[in-house]
Design an enzyme around this catalytic site. Sequence first.
Site, mmCIF file in Angstrom:
data_model
loop_
_atom_site.group_PDB
_atom_site.id
_atom_site.type_symbol
_atom_site.label_atom_id
_atom_site.label_comp_id
_atom_site.label_asym_id
_atom_site.label_seq_id
_atom_site.Cartn_x
_atom_site.Cartn_y
_atom_site.Cartn_z
ATOM 1 N N TYR A 80 0.835 -1.202 0.000
ATOM 2 C CA TYR A 80 0.000 0.000 0.000
ATOM 3 C C TYR A 80 0.872 1.255 0.000
ATOM 4 C CZ TYR A 80 -3.886 3.061 1.076
ATOM 5 O OH TYR A 80 -4.836 4.045 1.021
ATOM 6 N N PHE A 132 -8.668 18.884 -25.453
ATOM 7 C CA PHE A 132 -9.007 17.467 -25.525
ATOM 8 C C PHE A 132 -10.306 17.296 -24.737
ATOM 9 C CE2 PHE A 132 -8.989 13.031 -24.199
ATOM 10 C CZ PHE A 132 -9.026 12.476 -25.463
ATOM 11 N N THR A 133 -11.104 16.302 -25.117
ATOM 12 C CA THR A 133 -12.459 16.173 -24.546
ATOM 13 C C THR A 133 -12.468 16.186 -23.012
ATOM 14 O OG1 THR A 133 -12.210 13.784 -24.790
ATOM 15 C CG2 THR A 133 -13.439 14.928 -26.519
ATOM 16 N N ASP A 222 0.615 18.513 -21.557
ATOM 17 C CA ASP A 222 -0.043 17.214 -21.644
ATOM 18 C C ASP A 222 0.850 16.364 -22.552
ATOM 19 O OD1 ASP A 222 -1.515 14.980 -22.307
ATOM 20 O OD2 ASP A 222 -3.417 16.046 -22.543
ATOM 21 N N LYS A 265 -1.083 5.799 -23.028
ATOM 22 C CA LYS A 265 -0.429 6.146 -24.297
ATOM 23 C C LYS A 265 1.074 6.239 -24.048
ATOM 24 C CE LYS A 265 -4.472 8.769 -25.857
ATOM 25 N NZ LYS A 265 -4.808 8.567 -27.268
ATOM 26 N N ARG A 388 -14.497 11.937 -34.247
ATOM 27 C CA ARG A 388 -13.842 13.096 -33.635
ATOM 28 C C ARG A 388 -14.359 14.321 -34.377
ATOM 29 N NH1 ARG A 388 -11.399 11.478 -28.686
ATOM 30 N NH2 ARG A 388 -13.619 11.740 -28.492
ATOM 31 N N PHE A 454 -20.384 11.568 -26.391
ATOM 32 C CA PHE A 454 -19.895 10.601 -27.374
ATOM 33 C C PHE A 454 -19.645 9.225 -26.760
ATOM 34 C CE2 PHE A 454 -15.502 10.723 -25.934
ATOM 35 C CZ PHE A 454 -15.424 11.957 -25.310
HETATM 36 N N1 F0G Z 1 -4.881 13.964 -22.967
HETATM 37 C C1 F0G Z 1 -4.795 13.478 -24.212
HETATM 38 C C2 F0G Z 1 -4.036 14.239 -25.242
HETATM 39 C C3 F0G Z 1 -5.392 12.249 -24.522
HETATM 40 O O1 F0G Z 1 -5.286 11.784 -25.764
HETATM 41 C C4 F0G Z 1 -6.101 11.557 -23.523
HETATM 42 C C5 F0G Z 1 -6.786 10.315 -23.822
HETATM 43 C C6 F0G Z 1 -6.167 12.103 -22.235
HETATM 44 C C7 F0G Z 1 -5.544 13.317 -21.990
HETATM 45 C C8 F0G Z 1 -6.908 11.412 -21.135
HETATM 46 O O2 F0G Z 1 -6.203 10.291 -20.743
HETATM 47 O O3 F0G Z 1 -7.734 8.382 -21.270
HETATM 48 O O4 F0G Z 1 -5.815 8.098 -19.698
HETATM 49 O O5 F0G Z 1 -7.786 9.421 -19.034
HETATM 50 N N2 F0G Z 1 -7.087 9.949 -24.981
HETATM 51 C C9 F0G Z 1 -7.767 8.713 -25.323
HETATM 52 C C10 F0G Z 1 -7.952 8.617 -26.815
HETATM 53 C C11 F0G Z 1 -9.016 8.482 -24.569
HETATM 54 O O6 F0G Z 1 -8.565 7.628 -27.235
HETATM 55 O O7 F0G Z 1 -7.478 9.460 -27.576
HETATM 56 P P1 F0G Z 1 -6.925 8.967 -20.160
#
Ligand code: F0G
Length: 481
Positions: A80, A132-133, A222, A265, A388, A454
């Site tokens: 832990y 980003f979303t 990021d 990623k 997208r 989405f």
């Molecule tokens: N920032 C970027 C540039 C991303 O592409 C993503 C995730 C995140 C933040 C959020 O990270 O998913 O680990 O919480 N992109 C994924 C995609 C979901 O399919 O492009 P996460």
Amino acid sequence: MPEIKFYSGDDIPLELHKVRIVQKLDLVPVERRAEAMMEAGFNTFLLKNKDIFLDMLTDSGVNAMSDRQLAAMMVADDSYAGSATFTRLTDKLKEIFDTDYFLPAHQGRAAENIIAMTFVKEGSIIPMNYHFTTTKAHITRLGGSVEELVIDEGIRLTSTHPFKGNFDLDKLEALFEKSGDKIPFVRIETGTNLIGGQPVSLENMEAVADIVHRHGKLVVMDASLLQDNLYFIKTREEKAKDLTLREITRRISKKMDIIYFSARKLGFARGGGIAIHDKELYLKMRELVPMFEGFLTYGGMSVREMEAMAVGLDETMDMDVVSQGPLFIKYMTDELLKLGVPVVTPAGGLGCHLDASGFLPHVRQEEYPAGALAAAVYIAGGIRGMERGTISEQREVDGSEHLASVELLRLALPRRVFTLSQVKYAVDRIKWLYDHRDLVGGLRFVEEPSSLRFFFGRLEPVSNWPDKLVEAFRKDFKDSL
Ligand code: F0G
């Protein structure tokens, strides 16, 4: 990286790895694909894997792992608190970014939550090259807003600009003049996701950081798609061509105050976190980790994944590893271009991006061309991509539709996952669909969640176009899948 040339003159990417574990795939018949699309509410997020042949939804958490990563997972130190795995990961981040502090988080958006909760308040403005979303959702949830400052070329779908993710520096200066007091930090997104995985140059990152620091504010990077961006800096930027990936990474990191990433990623594992140079900044955010993620030495991640991440980060410093994605994406993009299919150029990272507005010019943006194209590509080939475009946007506060500046279908190429013949198959089916594009119609919502719609939203076709597409497929392919 020495270039390997084919005697024949063919320009095809050559894999510098071999496959040692495989997963069997099925390709279900076109009739079943149309039915599965209906069951999924014309939302590719809601498809079931058993119905999918090539899963090009995302590169998130699905990149192939290396033998060294799997081996490292076996020596993970599960506890832990005080885990040796956490120390190894922090040391690796120090080696790569020269950051002294690390806050673990269960994935990228959890890191975004921590950063937003610490710095964003009602009325805050967060400038960034592009949103980003999940990033935007965290900022707006707290009453902040996003200002996109990407260069005009960034949203031009076809271009030869090598760094379409760059900031417009004049716009950044002007925004500071106008609303500097409302800006807590500026966010640089490497490998700018929503405009086609387009990179930011080293020079631009450094210039942005200088402007922001001159105004006494923070620079947040990021780094989720940093691996592709590093490849592009190394291969496209004159001033970086003699630097190693490690040197480029250090140069970038030196200018950043906070570096966060999705390790689904960056690092080819599953998790995320925030690397920080300064102790005070670290302490400002630290409390939120045990509150929302888990104890400070795992932050909601499995220690196995943390070990894999440390090795994955190390492998990200190897051109043979990071070149595979961009080279495959370039191959797919170039093949589609040759066939006249509208794609985003130049090829970026993450995946090949189809221009849905160019592909389906007869579908109005209000009827979601990128969503319709995602459904049609799945029906045509069992290939799952990700919308997208406007569906990935949030409605305005007054409920009106926020039309996306670009309508894209992203066909992600998770690294080292697909073979070249699978990519060729995808190109073939997309070309078939392009030749039958007049058959494809739009979509409308039947169930529309108010945020991140989405993910769970359900839609239906505005006409019986899916049936017509199936009919045309059967005519051309007879009894083939
Ligand atoms: N920032 C970027 C540039 C991303 O592409 C993503 C995730 C995140 C933040 C959020 O990270 O998913 O680990 O919480 N992109 C994924 C995609 C979901 O399919 O492009 P996460």
